[in-house]
Design a protein around this motif. Structure first.
Motif, short mmCIF file in Angstrom:
data_model
loop_
_atom_site.label_atom_id
_atom_site.label_comp_id
_atom_site.label_asym_id
_atom_site.label_seq_id
_atom_site.Cartn_x
_atom_site.Cartn_y
_atom_site.Cartn_z
N ILE A 219 0.84 -1.20 0.00
CA ILE A 219 0.00 0.00 0.00
C ILE A 219 0.87 1.25 0.00
O ILE A 219 1.87 1.34 0.72
CB ILE A 219 -0.93 0.01 1.23
N ASP A 220 0.50 2.22 -0.81
CA ASP A 220 1.20 3.51 -0.88
C ASP A 220 0.62 4.43 0.19
O ASP A 220 -0.54 4.81 0.13
CB ASP A 220 1.01 4.12 -2.27
N TYR A 221 1.44 4.78 1.18
CA TYR A 221 0.96 5.63 2.27
C TYR A 221 1.33 7.10 2.10
O TYR A 221 1.19 7.87 3.04
CB TYR A 221 1.48 5.10 3.61
N SER A 222 1.79 7.47 0.93
CA SER A 222 1.96 8.90 0.68
C SER A 222 0.56 9.51 0.58
O SER A 222 -0.35 8.91 0.01
CB SER A 222 2.75 9.14 -0.61
N GLY A 223 0.36 10.65 1.17
CA GLY A 223 -0.96 11.26 1.16
C GLY A 223 -1.90 10.63 2.17
O GLY A 223 -3.11 10.82 2.10
N TRP A 224 -1.35 9.89 3.14
CA TRP A 224 -2.15 9.23 4.18
C TRP A 224 -1.74 9.77 5.55
O TRP A 224 -0.57 10.10 5.77
CB TRP A 224 -1.91 7.73 4.13
N ARG A 225 -2.72 9.87 6.43
CA ARG A 225 -2.41 10.26 7.82
C ARG A 225 -3.38 9.59 8.77
O ARG A 225 -4.48 9.16 8.39
CB ARG A 225 -2.54 11.77 8.01
N ALA A 226 -2.96 9.54 10.04
CA ALA A 226 -3.83 9.06 11.11
C ALA A 226 -3.63 9.95 12.32
O ALA A 226 -2.51 10.35 12.62
CB ALA A 226 -3.51 7.61 11.45
N VAL A 227 -4.72 10.25 12.99
CA VAL A 227 -4.67 11.01 14.24
C VAL A 227 -5.51 10.29 15.29
O VAL A 227 -6.43 9.54 14.96
CB VAL A 227 -5.15 12.47 14.07
N ILE A 228 -5.17 10.53 16.55
CA ILE A 228 -5.90 9.92 17.66
C ILE A 228 -6.43 11.05 18.54
O ILE A 228 -5.66 11.78 19.15
CB ILE A 228 -4.99 9.00 18.49
N THR A 229 -7.74 11.18 18.58
CA THR A 229 -8.38 12.28 19.30
C THR A 229 -8.47 12.00 20.79
O THR A 229 -8.83 10.90 21.21
CB THR A 229 -9.79 12.51 18.74
N MET A 230 -8.15 13.01 21.58
CA MET A 230 -8.37 12.96 23.03
C MET A 230 -9.36 14.05 23.40
O MET A 230 -9.08 15.24 23.21
CB MET A 230 -7.06 13.18 23.79
N MET A 231 -10.52 13.65 23.91
CA MET A 231 -11.54 14.60 24.33
C MET A 231 -11.27 15.00 25.78
O MET A 231 -11.88 14.48 26.72
CB MET A 231 -12.92 13.98 24.15
N LEU A 232 -10.35 15.92 25.95
CA LEU A 232 -9.82 16.21 27.28
C LEU A 232 -10.88 16.72 28.25
O LEU A 232 -10.99 16.22 29.38
CB LEU A 232 -8.68 17.24 27.17
N GLY A 233 -11.62 17.74 27.85
CA GLY A 233 -12.57 18.34 28.77
C GLY A 233 -13.64 17.37 29.23
O GLY A 233 -14.09 17.44 30.39
N ARG A 234 -14.02 16.45 28.36
CA ARG A 234 -15.05 15.47 28.73
C ARG A 234 -14.53 14.50 29.79
O ARG A 234 -15.26 14.10 30.68
CB ARG A 234 -15.52 14.72 27.48
N TRP A 235 -13.25 14.10 29.68
CA TRP A 235 -12.69 13.18 30.66
C TRP A 235 -12.40 13.89 31.99
O TRP A 235 -12.57 13.31 33.07
CB TRP A 235 -11.42 12.54 30.12
N GLU A 236 -11.98 15.14 31.90
CA GLU A 236 -11.77 15.93 33.12
C GLU A 236 -13.06 16.06 33.93
O GLU A 236 -13.02 16.15 35.16
CB GLU A 236 -11.27 17.34 32.76
N ALA A 237 -14.19 16.09 33.24
CA ALA A 237 -15.49 16.27 33.89
C ALA A 237 -16.14 14.95 34.27
O ALA A 237 -17.32 14.92 34.64
CB ALA A 237 -16.42 17.06 32.97
N SER A 238 -15.39 13.84 34.21
CA SER A 238 -15.95 12.52 34.50
C SER A 238 -16.56 12.45 35.89
O SER A 238 -15.97 12.89 36.88
CB SER A 238 -14.85 11.44 34.39
N THR A 239 -17.74 11.87 35.96
CA THR A 239 -18.41 11.65 37.25
C THR A 239 -17.53 10.83 38.18
O THR A 239 -17.47 11.09 39.39
CB THR A 239 -19.75 10.93 37.02
N GLU A 240 -16.84 9.83 37.62
CA GLU A 240 -15.99 8.96 38.43
C GLU A 240 -14.90 9.75 39.15
O GLU A 240 -14.60 9.48 40.32
CB GLU A 240 -15.34 7.89 37.54
#
Length: 387
Positions: A219-240
């Motif tokens: 597979i040609d991975y030129s022009g390809w990317r991956a990102v991993i999202t972190m929803m920080l504010g939502r986890w900071e506000a966790s009920t737990e």
């Protein structure tokens, strides 16, 4: 008494990117919503010179490249566009007739056209910047977050709609398998509904496995990317977290919560790099505070990651950013780290193996997030089905 006109300073955001070449700032809304944002600023008294600068953040009229390095959307953000700009629904209906002339387009076909409208806005920018920047994200149906087969099919449909569409897959147990599969096909991917370090690590491992499979296939991975999202504010506000802190008598100030998210992002960046995973950490759901400051942006902008900015965050960044804080070295107070170490939830959130995917699936943040996104997609389906 009349309210003073808003006085945003775009140069504050430009300075962040100048100081950190590895920082990316992405627009966190459909590209079509940017005009709504600019119109709201004009109504609030922002001067023409500032509006001209902000217009160039996402405009080809002046040549060159966009200030924004990419775009994230999600079902609530797409819904916001459709409800605020009925002309977009009409345009999508028109595109549907062109692209699906031999069949009656279903609502998901028209949803793809909503994504294509946004991707087209960034397409020439995508090519001008070597096919690395200028991706626009579109999410698979969150109501199918446990259905691997459907998510794979939808991901392939999204990907073939435009070369700069990046597919958002929820970071569920099923989502990990889907991400590994589609990465092996060379599909650009954004892991969403992701919150803490152990979840980022599991996503990064899945992406790496998929990437290695794809390389073995040629597979040609030129022009390809991956990102991993972190929803920080939502986890900071966790009920737990809130309940454990209360039970243990640990007082978490607003600054402590913001630094908790910042520390998670730093640990996640380090973990992804240590794994050698072909992905970059992306942070969203940043929050204002403590008080009338924007600590999240001031500290996160010092790291090699992507920060997404919705209209509210963009405004905070142009009005609340403290130059001296933004220029200081990255640091998390020891007092905050000591507090977090006393809390099992916080400590496990920062460890690479702190939670299982099942733990995260049962968390208040994940259950609320998937419910919110699913409800938004239900309304999107209703709007597009009525076209």
């Amino acid at each position: 008494m009349s309210q003073e006109p808003l006085a945003p300073r775009p140069e504050l955001l430009e300075g962040l990117k100048e100081r950190n070449p590895d920082l990316e700032l992405w627009w966190d809304a459909h590209p079509g919503y940017y005009q709504v944002f600019l119109a709201s600023l004009r109504e609030r008294g922002v001067d023409d010179a500032t509006l001209s600068v902000l217009r160039r953040f996402m405009s080809h009229n002046e040549g060159g490249v966009f200030f924004f390095d990419g775009v994230t959307t999600n079902p609530p953000l797409v819904l916001r566009l459709l409800e605020s700009r009925p002309q977009v629904v009409a345009r999508v209906q028109e595109l549907g007739r062109v692209f699906f002339s031999d069949t009656h387009p279903g609502w998901f076909d028209l949803y793809l056209m909503v994504g294509k409208l946004g991707a087209d806005k960034f397409l020439s920018n995508f090519y001008r910047r070597g096919r690395r920047y200028g991706f626009v994200c579109l999410q698979v149906d969150p109501r199918k977050s446990t259905d691997e087969a459907t998510m794979v099919l939808q991901a392939l449909e999204i990907s073939r709609t435009s070369p700069n569409l990046m597919v958002k897959i929820p970071a569920t147990r099923a989502g990990l398998a889907v991400m590994e599969e589609i990465v092996s096909f060379g599909v650009p991917v954004n892991a969403t509904s992701c919150f803490c370090v152990p979840q980022v690590v599991q996503v990064a491992q899945a992406m790496k496995r998929g990437y290695e499979k794809g390389k073995a296939r040629g597979i040609d991975y030129s022009g390809w990317r991956a990102v991993i999202t972190m929803m920080l504010g939502r986890w900071e506000a966790s009920t737990e977290l809130t309940e454990e802190a209360k039970a243990r008598g640990v007082t978490l100030e607003e600054a402590d919560l913001r630094f908790f998210g910042i520390l998670m992002a730093k640990r996640a960046v380090d973990a992804v790099e240590a794994l050698g995973a072909p992905a970059k950490v992306l942070v969203c759901s940043t929050r204002k505070g403590p008080g009338n400051t924007y600590l999240h942006l001031e500290e996160l902008a010092k790291l090699p990651l992507v920060i997404t900015m919705n209209p509210e965050a963009l405004e905070w960044g142009m009005t609340l950013l403290r130059k001296e804080r933004a220029r200081a070295p990255f640091a998390v107070p020891k007092t905050t780290e000591e507090k977090l170490h006393k809390l099992d939830f916080a400590r496990r959130s920062l460890e690479v193996d702190g939670f299982t995917m099942e733990d995260i699936a049962a968390s208040s943040a994940q259950t609320h997030n998937l419910k919110e996104f699913s409800q938004a997609m239900e309304r999107i389906e209703g709007i597009l089905s009525g076209c």
